[in-house]
Design a protein around this motif. Structure first.
Motif, short mmCIF file in Angstrom:
data_model
loop_
_atom_site.label_atom_id
_atom_site.label_comp_id
_atom_site.label_asym_id
_atom_site.label_seq_id
_atom_site.Cartn_x
_atom_site.Cartn_y
_atom_site.Cartn_z
N ALA A 47 -56.80 0.43 -50.95
CA ALA A 47 -58.02 0.87 -51.62
C ALA A 47 -59.18 0.30 -50.84
CB ALA A 47 -58.06 0.41 -53.07
N ARG A 48 -60.27 1.07 -50.74
CA ARG A 48 -61.40 0.60 -49.95
C ARG A 48 -62.71 1.08 -50.56
NH1 ARG A 48 -62.54 1.53 -43.42
NH2 ARG A 48 -64.06 -0.16 -43.21
N LEU A 49 -63.70 0.20 -50.55
CA LEU A 49 -65.04 0.51 -51.05
C LEU A 49 -66.06 0.08 -50.01
CD1 LEU A 49 -66.98 1.34 -53.41
CD2 LEU A 49 -66.91 -1.08 -54.09
N LEU A 50 -66.87 1.02 -49.52
CA LEU A 50 -67.98 0.73 -48.62
C LEU A 50 -69.27 0.99 -49.39
CD1 LEU A 50 -66.76 2.44 -45.30
CD2 LEU A 50 -66.71 0.02 -45.87
N ILE A 100 -72.72 5.17 -53.07
CA ILE A 100 -71.55 4.53 -52.46
C ILE A 100 -71.19 5.33 -51.21
CG2 ILE A 100 -69.11 4.03 -52.75
CD1 ILE A 100 -69.63 3.53 -55.69
N ASP A 101 -71.12 4.65 -50.08
CA ASP A 101 -70.85 5.35 -48.82
C ASP A 101 -69.45 5.94 -48.79
OD1 ASP A 101 -73.38 4.63 -47.71
OD2 ASP A 101 -72.59 2.61 -47.41
N GLN A 102 -68.47 5.16 -49.26
CA GLN A 102 -67.09 5.65 -49.20
C GLN A 102 -66.24 4.94 -50.24
OE1 GLN A 102 -65.16 6.22 -45.28
NE2 GLN A 102 -63.45 5.02 -46.06
N LEU A 103 -65.40 5.71 -50.90
CA LEU A 103 -64.43 5.18 -51.86
C LEU A 103 -63.09 5.83 -51.53
CD1 LEU A 103 -63.72 3.60 -54.44
CD2 LEU A 103 -64.37 5.64 -55.75
#
Length: 341
Positions: free
Chosen positions: A241-244, A204-207
């Protein structure tokens, strides 16, 4: 003749007096720091915490106040343990309430097990941090950046960087639903354990997650304490909240509370771009035929909208009710119950 140099002598005298005053101020501050370090283990023992500070030393004159430790170890009665190698705490001498921390030695954290979770341990290769204190000595901002993080749990995890911070509310909380302070969490390059269905990637690139409790949470979660928080109008606000991950960009916000069964419930909104990755995954595992996938992608394009930064996003409501999580009309998960006691 001497009268011609009187202004110079006066200026030099003032500078010398200021230098002596500053030196006395720095020495007094260093003495207070040394005294606090000497008393730290005893004060921790009063709370049943075994604290060891290896070879504390105060330095940094003339510009900084610096505490150097060759090691630190803290153990709680439950068995939770924190260990760190050489570390440095420092502040500008004229701004002693803005403190930085740094260590490049390995850190270790062992969390004791309980009836609700198994023991866990973690390590990090480095730590930098910052604490900004108010005039009353209470923190207004606390942040820490961990690098090379490894967590040994039932499902081992690894991350290149973990950043966590706490920001105090603008005003001291007084009412039952006042903000208690915001927590921000950012995880970069998170390696997932086990197999990941293609075309999803195992990293996961970014959480990122930001949340803030409204209403004072009990120090030790229990049915009684959490019931009082719920009945007083307590909520958990998630402004962002963010998921990349694998070309997907998921952004969400929500408000959560506790329902009659003391389980999380709430609603919010999610925006997803790059959802084609999910459709490709369904094709890979045989849940969708290629022609169905093309239709699904076309439908998502029609329902999506273009954002100011050029992304094509699909907006859907989030609903959590009776431990069931829905994205729009789709049921995506059943959450395990929380055993508060």
């Amino acid at each position: 003749m001497l009268s011609r140099y009187r202004p110079l002598f006066l200026a030099l005298s003032v500078m010398i007096l200021l230098l002596l005053a500053y030196t006395a101020y720095w020495a007094a501050a260093a003495w207070r720091l040394s005294k606090a370090l000497a008393e730290a283990s005893g004060k921790a023992a009063e709370k049943n915490v075994e604290l060891t500070l290896d070879h504390p030393a105060v330095a940094g004159f003339p510009l900084r106040l610096t505490v150097n430790l060759s090691g630190l170890r803290a153990q709680w009665p439950s068995g939770t343990l924190v260990e760190a190698g050489p570390l440095t705490l420092s502040a500008w001498a004229w701004s002693p309430l803005d403190i930085t921390l740094e260590t490049v030695a390995p850190l270790r954290l062992d969390l004791a097990g309980s009836a609700r979770h198994a023991p866990a341990s973690g390590t990090a290769t480095g730590l930098t941090g910052r604490a900004e204190l108010g005039l009353d000595g209470k923190p207004r901002l606390v942040s820490a950046t961990l690098t090379g993080v490894r967590a040994q749990t039932d499902a081992p995890l690894a991350a290149a960087e973990v950043v966590v911070s706490w920001t105090a509310p603008a005003q001291a909380p007084e009412g039952p639903t006042d903000p208690q302070g915001r927590i921000d969490l950012l995880v970069r390059d998170l390696d997932l354990p086990g197999a990941v269905p293609p075309p999803l990637k195992p990293r996961i690139d970014q959480l990122a997650l930001s949340y803030e409790a409204r209403g004072p949470l009990p120090a030790k979660p229990s049915v009684e304490g959490m019931t009082a928080w719920r009945d007083g109008g307590g909520t958990l606000e998630i402004p962002g909240a963010r998921l990349l991950w694998s070309g997907m960009d998921l952004r969400a916000n929500a408000t959560l509370a506790l329902d009659g069964a003391m389980q999380p419930a709430g609603k919010g909104t999610a925006e997803l771009s790059g959802a084609e990755t999910l459709i490709d995954m369904l094709v890979e595992n045989g849940s969708l035929r290629p022609e169905q996938a093309e239709g699904a992608k076309a439908g998502m394009t029609m329902l999506g909208r273009r954002t100011d930064d050029g992304r094509s996003v699909l907006s859907v409501p989030i609903l959590l009710k009776n431990s069931q999580l829905f994205l729009g009309p789709l049921h995506v998960a059943t959450l395990p119950p929380i055993p508060w006691n």
